[in-house]
Structures are given as structure tokens and as C-alpha cells.
Scaffold this motif. Sequence first.
Motif, PDB file in Angstrom:
ATOM      1  N   ALA A 144       0.835  -1.196   0.013  1.00  0.00           N
ATOM      2  CA  ALA A 144      -0.073  -0.025  -0.126  1.00  0.00           C
ATOM      3  C   ALA A 144       1.007   1.197  -0.050  1.00  0.00           C
ATOM      4  CB  ALA A 144      -0.784  -0.049   1.214  1.00  0.00           C
ATOM      5  N   GLY A 145       0.496   2.284  -0.722  1.00  0.00           N
ATOM      6  CA  GLY A 145       1.246   3.553  -0.929  1.00  0.00           C
ATOM      7  C   GLY A 145       2.377   3.360  -1.876  1.00  0.00           C
ATOM      8  N   ARG A 146       2.657   2.239  -2.140  1.00  0.00           N
ATOM      9  CA  ARG A 146       4.009   2.113  -3.028  1.00  0.00           C
ATOM     10  C   ARG A 146       3.516   2.327  -4.617  1.00  0.00           C
ATOM     11  NH1 ARG A 146       7.711  -2.921  -1.785  1.00  0.00           N
ATOM     12  NH2 ARG A 146       7.350  -3.206   0.397  1.00  0.00           N
ATOM     13  N   PRO A 147       4.444   2.734  -5.428  1.00  0.00           N
ATOM     14  CA  PRO A 147       3.977   2.873  -7.072  1.00  0.00           C
ATOM     15  C   PRO A 147       3.376   1.634  -7.420  1.00  0.00           C
ATOM     16  CG  PRO A 147       5.968   3.924  -6.402  1.00  0.00           C
ATOM     17  CD  PRO A 147       5.941   3.056  -5.352  1.00  0.00           C
ATOM     18  N   ASP A 148       2.408   1.450  -8.307  1.00  0.00           N
ATOM     19  CA  ASP A 148       1.882   0.409  -8.719  1.00  0.00           C
ATOM     20  C   ASP A 148       1.824  -0.669  -7.798  1.00  0.00           C
ATOM     21  OD1 ASP A 148       1.774   1.212 -11.379  1.00  0.00           O
ATOM     22  OD2 ASP A 148       3.948   0.913 -11.782  1.00  0.00           O
ATOM     23  N   GLY A 149       1.235  -0.268  -6.456  1.00  0.00           N
ATOM     24  CA  GLY A 149       1.206  -1.424  -5.185  1.00  0.00           C
ATOM     25  C   GLY A 149       0.290  -2.574  -5.716  1.00  0.00           C
ATOM     26  N   THR A 150      -1.199  -2.119  -6.365  1.00  0.00           N
ATOM     27  CA  THR A 150      -1.855  -2.990  -6.440  1.00  0.00           C
ATOM     28  C   THR A 150      -1.657  -3.920  -7.899  1.00  0.00           C
ATOM     29  OG1 THR A 150      -3.397  -1.862  -8.185  1.00  0.00           O
ATOM     30  CG2 THR A 150      -3.827  -1.620  -5.832  1.00  0.00           C
ATOM     31  N   LEU A 151      -1.181  -3.191  -8.851  1.00  0.00           N
ATOM     32  CA  LEU A 151      -0.601  -4.105  -9.892  1.00  0.00           C
ATOM     33  C   LEU A 151       0.485  -5.132  -9.518  1.00  0.00           C
ATOM     34  CD1 LEU A 151      -0.203  -4.376 -13.010  1.00  0.00           C
ATOM     35  CD2 LEU A 151       1.409  -2.546 -12.909  1.00  0.00           C
ATOM     36  N   ARG A 152       1.482  -4.622  -8.611  1.00  0.00           N
ATOM     37  CA  ARG A 152       2.513  -5.737  -8.249  1.00  0.00           C
ATOM     38  C   ARG A 152       1.651  -6.877  -7.520  1.00  0.00           C
ATOM     39  NH1 ARG A 152       6.289  -2.538  -5.028  1.00  0.00           N
ATOM     40  NH2 ARG A 152       7.481  -4.485  -4.999  1.00  0.00           N
ATOM     41  N   ALA A 153       1.002  -6.432  -6.573  1.00  0.00           N
ATOM     42  CA  ALA A 153       0.290  -7.293  -5.818  1.00  0.00           C
ATOM     43  C   ALA A 153      -0.474  -8.239  -6.494  1.00  0.00           C
ATOM     44  CB  ALA A 153      -0.732  -6.736  -4.771  1.00  0.00           C
ATOM     45  N   ASP A 154      -1.121  -7.918  -7.683  1.00  0.00           N
ATOM     46  CA  ASP A 154      -2.174  -8.777  -8.429  1.00  0.00           C
ATOM     47  C   ASP A 154      -1.138  -9.879  -9.364  1.00  0.00           C
ATOM     48  OD1 ASP A 154      -4.227  -7.272  -7.488  1.00  0.00           O
ATOM     49  OD2 ASP A 154      -4.979  -6.694  -9.199  1.00  0.00           O
ATOM     50  N   VAL A 155      -0.394  -9.131  -9.800  1.00  0.00           N
ATOM     51  CA  VAL A 155       0.656  -9.940 -10.697  1.00  0.00           C
ATOM     52  C   VAL A 155       1.573 -10.984  -9.915  1.00  0.00           C
ATOM     53  CG1 VAL A 155       2.850  -9.694 -12.167  1.00  0.00           C
ATOM     54  CG2 VAL A 155       1.085  -8.482 -12.491  1.00  0.00           C
ATOM     55  N   ILE A 156       2.099 -10.724  -8.719  1.00  0.00           N
ATOM     56  CA  ILE A 156       3.124 -11.735  -8.117  1.00  0.00           C
ATOM     57  C   ILE A 156       1.833 -12.598  -7.390  1.00  0.00           C
ATOM     58  CG2 ILE A 156       4.198 -12.031  -5.995  1.00  0.00           C
ATOM     59  CD1 ILE A 156       5.225  -8.959  -6.431  1.00  0.00           C
ATOM     60  N   ALA A 157       0.618 -12.539  -7.017  1.00  0.00           N
ATOM     61  CA  ALA A 157      -0.181 -13.403  -6.368  1.00  0.00           C
ATOM     62  C   ALA A 157      -0.671 -14.289  -7.723  1.00  0.00           C
ATOM     63  CB  ALA A 157      -1.656 -12.938  -5.899  1.00  0.00           C
ATOM     64  N   ALA A 158      -0.768 -13.802  -8.912  1.00  0.00           N
ATOM     65  CA  ALA A 158      -1.135 -14.711 -10.123  1.00  0.00           C
ATOM     66  C   ALA A 158       0.104 -15.778 -10.369  1.00  0.00           C
ATOM     67  CB  ALA A 158      -1.477 -13.917 -11.252  1.00  0.00           C
ATOM     68  N   ALA A 159       1.322 -15.052 -10.338  1.00  0.00           N
ATOM     69  CA  ALA A 159       2.701 -15.611 -10.416  1.00  0.00           C
ATOM     70  C   ALA A 159       2.529 -16.993  -9.471  1.00  0.00           C
ATOM     71  CB  ALA A 159       3.858 -14.940 -10.615  1.00  0.00           C
ATOM     72  N   VAL A 160       2.439 -16.879  -8.114  1.00  0.00           N
ATOM     73  CA  VAL A 160       2.712 -17.596  -7.161  1.00  0.00           C
ATOM     74  C   VAL A 160       1.575 -18.750  -7.440  1.00  0.00           C
ATOM     75  CG1 VAL A 160       2.215 -18.317  -4.450  1.00  0.00           C
ATOM     76  CG2 VAL A 160       3.451 -16.355  -5.324  1.00  0.00           C
ATOM     77  N   VAL A 161       0.391 -18.502  -8.034  1.00  0.00           N
ATOM     78  CA  VAL A 161      -0.576 -19.494  -7.921  1.00  0.00           C
ATOM     79  C   VAL A 161      -0.154 -20.365  -9.182  1.00  0.00           C
ATOM     80  CG1 VAL A 161      -3.107 -19.818  -8.638  1.00  0.00           C
ATOM     81  CG2 VAL A 161      -2.378 -18.386  -6.609  1.00  0.00           C
ATOM     82  N   ALA A 162       0.097 -19.615 -10.131  1.00  0.00           N
ATOM     83  CA  ALA A 162       0.507 -20.254 -11.369  1.00  0.00           C
ATOM     84  C   ALA A 162       1.719 -21.496 -11.428  1.00  0.00           C
ATOM     85  CB  ALA A 162       0.834 -19.372 -12.681  1.00  0.00           C
ATOM     86  N   ALA A 163       2.709 -21.112 -10.511  1.00  0.00           N
ATOM     87  CA  ALA A 163       3.834 -21.774 -10.241  1.00  0.00           C
ATOM     88  C   ALA A 163       3.518 -22.818  -9.426  1.00  0.00           C
ATOM     89  CB  ALA A 163       4.978 -21.229  -9.669  1.00  0.00           C
ATOM     90  N   HIS A 164       2.654 -22.548  -8.350  1.00  0.00           N
ATOM     91  CA  HIS A 164       2.133 -23.657  -7.400  1.00  0.00           C
ATOM     92  C   HIS A 164       1.390 -24.727  -8.116  1.00  0.00           C
ATOM     93  CE1 HIS A 164      -0.944 -25.574  -4.828  1.00  0.00           C
ATOM     94  NE2 HIS A 164      -0.030 -25.464  -3.990  1.00  0.00           N
ATOM     95  N   ASN A 165       0.343 -24.194  -9.047  1.00  0.00           N
ATOM     96  CA  ASN A 165      -0.356 -25.236  -9.833  1.00  0.00           C
ATOM     97  C   ASN A 165       0.535 -25.963 -10.921  1.00  0.00           C
ATOM     98  OD1 ASN A 165      -2.623 -24.645  -8.155  1.00  0.00           O
ATOM     99  ND2 ASN A 165      -3.593 -23.117  -9.605  1.00  0.00           N
ATOM    100  N   ASN A 166       1.357 -25.283 -11.347  1.00  0.00           N
ATOM    101  CA  ASN A 166       2.407 -26.135 -12.539  1.00  0.00           C
ATOM    102  C   ASN A 166       2.854 -27.206 -11.964  1.00  0.00           C
ATOM    103  OD1 ASN A 166       5.111 -26.404 -13.444  1.00  0.00           O
ATOM    104  ND2 ASN A 166       4.009 -25.463 -15.326  1.00  0.00           N
ATOM    105  N   ALA A 167       3.554 -27.055 -10.448  1.00  0.00           N
ATOM    106  CA  ALA A 167       4.038 -28.142  -9.895  1.00  0.00           C
ATOM    107  C   ALA A 167       3.040 -29.146  -9.395  1.00  0.00           C
ATOM    108  CB  ALA A 167       4.987 -27.714  -8.789  1.00  0.00           C
ATOM    109  N   LEU A 168       1.953 -28.596  -8.763  1.00  0.00           N
ATOM    110  CA  LEU A 168       0.851 -29.507  -8.169  1.00  0.00           C
ATOM    111  C   LEU A 168       0.159 -30.408  -9.281  1.00  0.00           C
ATOM    112  CD1 LEU A 168      -1.201 -30.395  -5.861  1.00  0.00           C
ATOM    113  CD2 LEU A 168      -2.489 -28.527  -6.602  1.00  0.00           C
ATOM    114  N   ARG A 169       0.032 -29.900 -10.486  1.00  0.00           N
ATOM    115  CA  ARG A 169      -0.785 -30.683 -11.658  1.00  0.00           C
ATOM    116  C   ARG A 169       0.169 -31.634 -12.248  1.00  0.00           C
ATOM    117  NH1 ARG A 169      -4.186 -25.396 -13.275  1.00  0.00           N
ATOM    118  NH2 ARG A 169      -5.852 -25.609 -11.441  1.00  0.00           N
ATOM    119  N   SER A 170       1.452 -31.227 -12.357  1.00  0.00           N
ATOM    120  CA  SER A 170       2.320 -32.242 -12.968  1.00  0.00           C
ATOM    121  C   SER A 170       2.589 -33.528 -11.948  1.00  0.00           C
ATOM    122  CB  SER A 170       4.046 -31.627 -13.052  1.00  0.00           C
ATOM    123  OG  SER A 170       3.985 -30.795 -13.824  1.00  0.00           O
ATOM    124  N   TRP A 171       2.364 -33.307 -10.699  1.00  0.00           N
ATOM    125  CA  TRP A 171       2.578 -34.156  -9.641  1.00  0.00           C
ATOM    126  C   TRP A 171       1.316 -35.017  -9.664  1.00  0.00           C
ATOM    127  CZ3 TRP A 171      -0.317 -34.686  -4.860  1.00  0.00           C
ATOM    128  CH2 TRP A 171      -0.061 -35.540  -3.932  1.00  0.00           C
TER     129      TRP A 171
END
Lengths: 246, 246
Positions: A144-171
Amino acid sequence: MSSSSAAPAAKPPIRDALVAAAFRLFLERGYEQTTVDDIVALAGVGRRSFFRYFPSKEDVVFPDHEGCLADMTAFLAASGAEHEPVRRVCDAARLVLRMYAENTTFSVQRYRLTRQVPGLRAYELSVVWRYERALAEYLRGRFAGRPDGTLRADVIAAAVVAAHNNALRSWLRSEGEGDAGAAVDHALGYVQRTYARPADAPAARARTGAAGADPREADDVLVLVARRDAPLWRVVQELETALGRG
Amino acid sequence: MSSSSAAPAAKPPIRDALVAAAFRLFLERGYEQTTVDDIVALAGVGRRSFFRYFPSKEDVVFPDHEGCLADMTAFLAASGAEHEPVRRVCDAARLVLRMYAENTTFSVQRYRLTRQVPGLRAYELSVVWRYERALAEYLRGRFAGRPDGTLRADVIAAAVVAAHNNALRSWLRSEGEGDAGAAVDHALGYVQRTYARPADAPAARARTGAAGADPREADDVLVLVARRDAPLWRVVQELETALGRG
């Protein structure tokens, strides 16, 4: 996974019996061909018992997600300023993996089922979305209060979920072979190296100046960016200054 | 957006009339309170006409996504080795933005509707998932054979979609105020700087060796990563080698 990590309540045996009966029938007859009446008959309970635990037939396929979402929300709410935020959401994502890995056979069966039934695929997407929003909301607070805070938050959350699911689904596709935890750690490591603060994962970006030390270097690593056409003596001078040996 | 950018077919007037009638009723009475019979009565056509164009009532809310998905798939299929892959998926995502921006009033109304109706929210999630898979499949092809190719493809596709939607939704929440294209460009720029090849967006990561030139430097910039405790002579030696002056 219990619905609360603080005070794990014992799972009601009726609930477990309903899940077991449902999956036995889904595998034997198919999901669409199984009714709630079939499930309660096999479990030996009444219809009202089913709907006390599960709002719909779809919910019995994913009996632990609500509890896991509650655990994740509590875990993130218990975070402090000392937690590097990207590492923290990676750790939160590992709660989901743990839930899957706790019962490999069930997880693999369910994975096959969701691949076959479009309604379950849609249900799963909505669950994944809720996990992603929980991670993003936490990061939005931290950024909060940082430049592009919500953008960075949304992108990183999506990246974390995608990485997690990539490994989970391979397994899951491999029928639960190998070490799911190591695979998810590897996938989340990729995201952490990209986005976490340098203390967690040294990273730097190129600058366009003549030469300069990147201010975001990790404690033990120096990153120097130099124009190729810069005189060598000037680059060495910058290097000495940055290393504190000038 | 027409279903094919190569040969834009005129939209059938009946299809347009059905969409217009549906939205008028959804806004007046609410989505749940409107039946397909109500829609066809207002549009002055028969029930069979409705189902010729739309498989269900939900589909009339998102009349252009199928066409946009087809456009995106064709755009990615027409890509060559000369296209930097991350930039290419960002350009593909801009096709979605263009579809929304072509009719601001309709897009804002639909955004409000999807916030209110859980079934539409689930439908939208499945559409977003299909866009993300289209981007990820393209990237998987481009990254084939590279270490962590599928992981990187999935993470970058998710990051692109999250960045696009962060900007799109801000614009929709503001009722279509401001320049949606500029907002999406800014958001996608964040992803491109993080992931695109240096020719597009100079970037480097710290290495953990004693010292070394990052092989991904841009043409005119050298990135040197050195341990702080490495001897200066060794760092300079690496520097000379990397600059081709050793």
C-alpha cells in the motif's frame, strides 16, 4: 487439513463417511450419474445430513478447500512487517500443497474427476480464484502506498498461484509419483527469485547509466551495470567505489 | 470485435438485436428475473433463433469472447521466431482490451452485472482461464526444451493476464474514464520488463558465482555480478574478458 490450525477440530465422522461414499460412487458410476440420494443411501444417513455439511454435490468433491482457505487467511493475517511479503505468500501457497499431499490417492482421483466434468472444472477455477485473491489482498496491504502497489500485488499473486499449480498438476498427472513438496519449492523458488526483496533473493535490473552499482544489491553480492563503450578505467573506478575500496 | 480479423464478417442483425434486448432487460429487471422467452419477445424473434446464436442465457452476456479467443489464437499461431515471446503474449492480451474498449458503455454495464451475479462471475473466470491457457500454450511452444519451460510459460501467462485485468478492471470500475489503452500498456510494461528478453527490456539477475558477466545483457550494456568478498583483481579480470579487452 482441519478447519483451524490453532484448534484443530476432529472431523465429524458423518462428513468423512459422506465424502468416502460420494467418491466410491463417482468412480464406479461417474459423477453425473450419481445423485445425492445415492450418496446418502450408501453412507447410511439422511438427505438433511448431506446438506448440513455440503451446500451441493459439487462441494463434496472439494471438502477441504474451505478449511484450507480459512487457514491461509489466518496465516496471512498473522504476518508481521518482518516477513518478506513474497516469501510469505509462497509459504501460504504451500498450505494448499500440504492439503493435497496429505491424501495422495484422494487427490489423484479428484484430479481425474475434475478433468472429466466441466462443472467441477468451473468449481475448481472459482476456488483457485479465491486463493489468488487472498494472496493478492495480503500483498496489496503490504504494498500500500508504493507505486503500482495493486498491480504488483495482483501480478505476484497470479505468478505464485501459477507456479504452485504447475508443480501440483505435474505431480497429480504423474499419479502422485515423486516429491510434491520439492517440486512446489522449486516452482515457487522461480517466483521468489523474480520478485522477492534482495535479502531473500538477490536480483537486479540493468541501468542505462555509464556505469553504476545497483542500489538493490544483496548483502554479499554486488551488481555492476556498465555501458560497453565506457572506458575500462572508469568502470574499475566505479567498481572500487562500490566495493568501498576506492 | 468480429470473429476473424482477416475477413471481418458483418454481425448478424438478429444476434445484435438479441444482445441489445437481453441487456435492456437485465438492467431493467435484473439478470435472474429475465428469461430467454422475455429476451426473444423483446427482440421479436423465436426461441430457436436465440439458441442458434447462444448456447445459454449466460453466453449472451459475453457475446464477443469466442470471437476474441479465435482472434488471439490466430494471432499467436501467426507468430514467428522473430517475435520476442513475452512481448508477443502482451500484444495478444491487448486484443482483449480492444474488444472491451470498442464499446465502453456495454463493457461497464456488463462489469456491474458480473459483480452482482455469481453465475456470471464463474462464467467470466472460465473465459479468463481460456485466454490464459492460449497464452501459456504459445509460450510452452516457444520455451520447449528450455529448463523450466512449462513453469516459465505458465507463470508468465498468468502474470500477463493479471496485469491486463488489473488495468482493465480499474478502468471499468471508473466507469470507463481515462485511457484504457495507456493503463494496460503501463501494466503490461511491468510484466515485459520483468520477463522479456533484454533486446526488449534490458534486465539481468544476480549470479552467485565469484564474478561473471550475465549472458543476457543488452547489446550496449554489460551487467557484472560479483561477490563482495571476491578479490578485486579477479573481478577486473572477469570484466576485461566480458568486454573483450582481456
